[in-house]
Design a protein around this motif. Structure first.
Motif, PDB file in Angstrom:
ATOM      1  N   MET A 199      21.537 -94.240  77.914  1.00  0.00           N
ATOM      2  CA  MET A 199      21.672 -93.090  78.091  1.00  0.00           C
ATOM      3  C   MET A 199      21.990 -92.063  76.718  1.00  0.00           C
ATOM      4  O   MET A 199      22.148 -92.550  75.850  1.00  0.00           O
ATOM      5  CB  MET A 199      23.207 -92.717  78.761  1.00  0.00           C
ATOM      6  CG  MET A 199      23.622 -91.085  79.210  1.00  0.00           C
ATOM      7  SD  MET A 199      24.704 -91.075  80.047  1.00  0.00           S
ATOM      8  CE  MET A 199      25.215 -89.529  80.360  1.00  0.00           C
ATOM      9  N   PRO A 200      21.163 -90.795  76.899  1.00  0.00           N
ATOM     10  CA  PRO A 200      20.978 -90.073  75.677  1.00  0.00           C
ATOM     11  C   PRO A 200      22.198 -89.548  75.317  1.00  0.00           C
ATOM     12  O   PRO A 200      23.088 -89.266  75.984  1.00  0.00           O
ATOM     13  CB  PRO A 200      19.919 -89.044  76.270  1.00  0.00           C
ATOM     14  CG  PRO A 200      20.225 -88.838  77.704  1.00  0.00           C
ATOM     15  CD  PRO A 200      20.584 -90.349  78.131  1.00  0.00           C
ATOM     16  N   SER A 201      22.366 -89.059  73.911  1.00  0.00           N
ATOM     17  CA  SER A 201      23.680 -88.697  73.468  1.00  0.00           C
ATOM     18  C   SER A 201      23.928 -87.129  73.582  1.00  0.00           C
ATOM     19  O   SER A 201      23.044 -86.477  73.704  1.00  0.00           O
ATOM     20  CB  SER A 201      23.614 -88.907  71.766  1.00  0.00           C
ATOM     21  OG  SER A 201      24.870 -88.172  71.392  1.00  0.00           O
ATOM     22  N   SER A 202      25.336 -86.822  73.846  1.00  0.00           N
ATOM     23  CA  SER A 202      25.653 -85.394  74.201  1.00  0.00           C
ATOM     24  C   SER A 202      25.661 -84.791  72.562  1.00  0.00           C
ATOM     25  O   SER A 202      26.010 -83.462  72.492  1.00  0.00           O
ATOM     26  CB  SER A 202      26.796 -85.420  74.729  1.00  0.00           C
ATOM     27  OG  SER A 202      28.054 -85.891  74.013  1.00  0.00           O
ATOM     28  N   ARG A 203      25.360 -85.518  71.490  1.00  0.00           N
ATOM     29  CA  ARG A 203      25.684 -84.911  70.187  1.00  0.00           C
ATOM     30  C   ARG A 203      23.989 -84.224  69.993  1.00  0.00           C
ATOM     31  O   ARG A 203      23.314 -84.808  69.476  1.00  0.00           O
ATOM     32  CB  ARG A 203      25.894 -86.130  69.196  1.00  0.00           C
ATOM     33  CG  ARG A 203      25.654 -85.350  67.648  1.00  0.00           C
ATOM     34  CD  ARG A 203      27.074 -84.610  67.452  1.00  0.00           C
ATOM     35  NE  ARG A 203      26.715 -84.191  66.137  1.00  0.00           N
ATOM     36  CZ  ARG A 203      26.609 -82.765  65.873  1.00  0.00           C
ATOM     37  NH1 ARG A 203      25.974 -81.857  66.910  1.00  0.00           N
ATOM     38  NH2 ARG A 203      26.390 -82.532  64.575  1.00  0.00           N
ATOM     39  N   ILE A 204      24.030 -82.673  70.478  1.00  0.00           N
ATOM     40  CA  ILE A 204      23.056 -82.184  69.982  1.00  0.00           C
ATOM     41  C   ILE A 204      22.960 -81.252  68.998  1.00  0.00           C
ATOM     42  O   ILE A 204      23.798 -80.199  69.168  1.00  0.00           O
ATOM     43  CB  ILE A 204      22.235 -81.478  71.332  1.00  0.00           C
ATOM     44  CG1 ILE A 204      22.511 -82.482  72.548  1.00  0.00           C
ATOM     45  CG2 ILE A 204      21.097 -80.728  71.241  1.00  0.00           C
ATOM     46  CD1 ILE A 204      22.302 -81.796  73.932  1.00  0.00           C
ATOM     47  N   SER A 205      22.612 -81.657  67.594  1.00  0.00           N
ATOM     48  CA  SER A 205      22.614 -80.782  66.746  1.00  0.00           C
ATOM     49  C   SER A 205      21.781 -79.200  66.913  1.00  0.00           C
ATOM     50  O   SER A 205      20.766 -79.315  67.025  1.00  0.00           O
ATOM     51  CB  SER A 205      22.066 -81.465  65.334  1.00  0.00           C
ATOM     52  OG  SER A 205      22.397 -80.502  63.984  1.00  0.00           O
ATOM     53  N   GLY A 206      22.545 -78.168  66.340  1.00  0.00           N
ATOM     54  CA  GLY A 206      22.063 -76.959  66.397  1.00  0.00           C
ATOM     55  C   GLY A 206      21.464 -76.496  67.795  1.00  0.00           C
ATOM     56  O   GLY A 206      20.845 -75.507  67.915  1.00  0.00           O
ATOM     57  N   PHE A 207      22.300 -76.832  68.809  1.00  0.00           N
ATOM     58  CA  PHE A 207      21.961 -76.592  70.214  1.00  0.00           C
ATOM     59  C   PHE A 207      22.121 -74.983  70.397  1.00  0.00           C
ATOM     60  O   PHE A 207      21.245 -74.569  70.998  1.00  0.00           O
ATOM     61  CB  PHE A 207      22.899 -77.092  71.174  1.00  0.00           C
ATOM     62  CG  PHE A 207      22.504 -77.015  72.797  1.00  0.00           C
ATOM     63  CD1 PHE A 207      21.787 -77.770  73.126  1.00  0.00           C
ATOM     64  CD2 PHE A 207      23.433 -76.234  73.382  1.00  0.00           C
ATOM     65  CE1 PHE A 207      21.399 -77.719  74.580  1.00  0.00           C
ATOM     66  CE2 PHE A 207      23.214 -76.023  74.949  1.00  0.00           C
ATOM     67  CZ  PHE A 207      22.222 -76.762  75.371  1.00  0.00           C
ATOM     68  N   TYR A 208      23.178 -74.369  69.705  1.00  0.00           N
ATOM     69  CA  TYR A 208      23.134 -72.775  69.950  1.00  0.00           C
ATOM     70  C   TYR A 208      22.255 -72.001  69.244  1.00  0.00           C
ATOM     71  O   TYR A 208      22.046 -70.995  69.532  1.00  0.00           O
ATOM     72  CB  TYR A 208      24.445 -72.472  69.501  1.00  0.00           C
ATOM     73  CG  TYR A 208      24.711 -72.585  68.007  1.00  0.00           C
ATOM     74  CD1 TYR A 208      24.395 -71.621  66.938  1.00  0.00           C
ATOM     75  CD2 TYR A 208      24.845 -73.993  67.376  1.00  0.00           C
ATOM     76  CE1 TYR A 208      24.479 -71.773  65.427  1.00  0.00           C
ATOM     77  CE2 TYR A 208      25.031 -74.165  65.773  1.00  0.00           C
ATOM     78  CZ  TYR A 208      24.686 -73.120  64.991  1.00  0.00           C
ATOM     79  OH  TYR A 208      24.917 -73.173  63.701  1.00  0.00           O
ATOM     80  N   ASN A 209      21.403 -72.575  68.507  1.00  0.00           N
ATOM     81  CA  ASN A 209      20.158 -72.003  67.632  1.00  0.00           C
ATOM     82  C   ASN A 209      18.936 -71.753  68.429  1.00  0.00           C
ATOM     83  O   ASN A 209      17.761 -71.057  68.077  1.00  0.00           O
ATOM     84  CB  ASN A 209      20.049 -72.599  66.213  1.00  0.00           C
ATOM     85  CG  ASN A 209      21.086 -72.101  65.099  1.00  0.00           C
ATOM     86  OD1 ASN A 209      21.504 -70.941  65.523  1.00  0.00           O
ATOM     87  ND2 ASN A 209      21.420 -72.905  64.381  1.00  0.00           N
TER      88      ASN A 209
END
Length: 424
Positions: A1-11
């Motif tokens: 399953m993919p990770s929910s750790r998504i760097s810079g999602f808000y950008n």
């Protein structure tokens, strides 16, 4: 399953964010379109009375959550700036250890039956003697629930002010359960009157769902959150909440910021959870729903416990947006959703307390708030003035200047915008 750790999602732009969520939750084009459409008026008309349309709120996704070893993206519907970002940041810090560990008790709801009687103690004994008969009458109202392993399981009697209050305990499985509990209470009322000779007054679910609790805990490393001094300050701030109801009301409101946003997104009754949470916090004098302690290594350990009567079937969960939220979450049971909600509440409390004891709560709010102020200023200007500057680049530029000056006001925004239009 993919990770929910998504760097810079808000950008990244909203469409790209939606694509990230699509990949995480294996969504279809139809799923994504649900987020960008309003329900048909006929569907809305079946939900409440006097419908004339729908009211929209922002739909965001909190990233980085690791709960019981599983990654989650958490849908949140809320109008308040910085809440989603704060939850995501707290989850990022928590996953540096093990994320959040959460559990929920059996989904048992309480139905209350108020009995007016001259002999409450005798009536209590008579009712308990006929308990199995009363439970059968209740379960006959929903044999499917009984077949699924749920249904009315027990009766508890309480004597208050010379009245008898009967608690009907019902395992509602994956529903929130208010409707079936109310139906069962009404069904057994006549039998209770026959047994006791008393008169039933109220027959209604209780939102103080002490049999349906959710708990979560996490440990935040001191070096990740600003050092041991920040740990001590967060603990001290919670001590104040436990001593002062004026502070505690806001402290617990911060917890519910995240929980309510999730419940709205999933079509759950956030008002029931709110009332139950604050009542639970008041059982032994109004206190914090969370606890914060310092470990032997100087790290910050947090835990939360509160009633969490949620459903993944029935009620508002049947709406397309709610179904999509549950699909993004990937939850299958009401207990799993309760675990996610508890973890989110703990994350929200940590984020608020950390901000309060360090930089203050306003810094995270101000960026989006200042943009809203600029939009209000634009709307109040004449069309020929606002037409030149009504674009995102100008909005961001003016908002940044307001923050830099420390003067976030409509009047100052209008002055800046007029200056821009005069030089355009």
């Amino acid at each position: 399953m993919p990770s929910s750790r998504i760097s810079g999602f808000y950008n990244i732009p909203p469409k790209e964010r939606a694509e990230k969520v699509r990949e995480f939750a294996n969504l279809t084009n139809d799923d994504i379109s649900v987020l960008q459409s309003i329900l048909p008026i006929d569907d809305l008309d079946r939900m409440i009375e006097n419908v004339i349309g729908a009211f929209s709120l922002p739909y965001g996704v909190a990233t980085n959550f690791l709960i019981n070893g599983r990654d989650y993206l958490i849908p949140m519907v809320i109008e308040e700036p910085s809440v989603v970002a704060a939850a995501s940041n707290a989850a990022r810090l928590a996953r540096n250890n093990f994320g959040f560990i959460a559990k929920a008790t059996k989904p048992v709801m309480i139905g209350q039956i108020q009995l007016k009687t001259d002999t409450p103690h005798l009536s209590k004994m008579m009712i308990l003697n006929e308990k199995e008969d009363i439970l059968k009458i209740a379960n006959d109202k929903d044999p499917v629930l009984k077949d699924l392993g749920g249904g009315a399981e027990d009766i508890v009697c309480r004597i208050l002010m010379n009245q008898l209050v009967i608690h009907l305990l019902v395992n509602v499985k994956d529903a929130m359960g208010a409707n079936i509990v109310n139906t069962m209470c009404e069904a057994v009322a006549g039998r209770i009157e026959e047994i006791t000779g008393g008169k039933v007054i109220l027959r209604i679910v209780s939102n103080l769902a002490i049999e349906r609790l959710a708990q979560a805990y996490a440990v935040f490393r001191k070096d990740d959150i600003g050092g041991e001094d920040v740990v001590d300050k967060i603990i001290s701030a919670t001590d104040l909440a436990n001593a002062d109801p004026f502070r505690c009301a806001t402290h617990n409101k911060g917890i519910m910021n995240g929980i309510d946003a999730l419940l709205i997104a999933t079509g759950n009754d956030f008002r029931a959870v709110e009332s139950g949470a604050h009542a639970y916090a008041s059982l032994n004098g109004y206190h914090s729903l969370t606890t914060w302690e310092k470990t032997k290594d100087g790290d910050l350990a947090g835990s939360i416990e509160l009633p969490m009567p949620l459903g993944v079937v029935g009620g508002g969960t049947i709406s397309p947006c709610a179904r999509l939220s549950l699909k993004i979450l990937g939850v299958k049971t009401s207990n799993e959703l309760s675990c996610v909600a508890a973890a989110l509440g703990l994350a929200q409390n940590f984020a608020a307390l950390r901000a309060l004891v360090t930089e203050g709560i306003q810094k995270g709010h101000m960026k989006l708030h200042s943009k809203n102020i600029v939009k209000i200023a634009m709307e109040s200007m004449m069309d020929n003035e606002s037409s030149i500057c009504n674009n995102n680049d100008i909005i961001n530029k003016v908002a940044d200047l307001l923050i830099k000056e420390g003067n976030i006001s409509v009047g100052r925004a209008k002055e800046i915008l007029k200056n821009i239009t005069n030089h355009a």
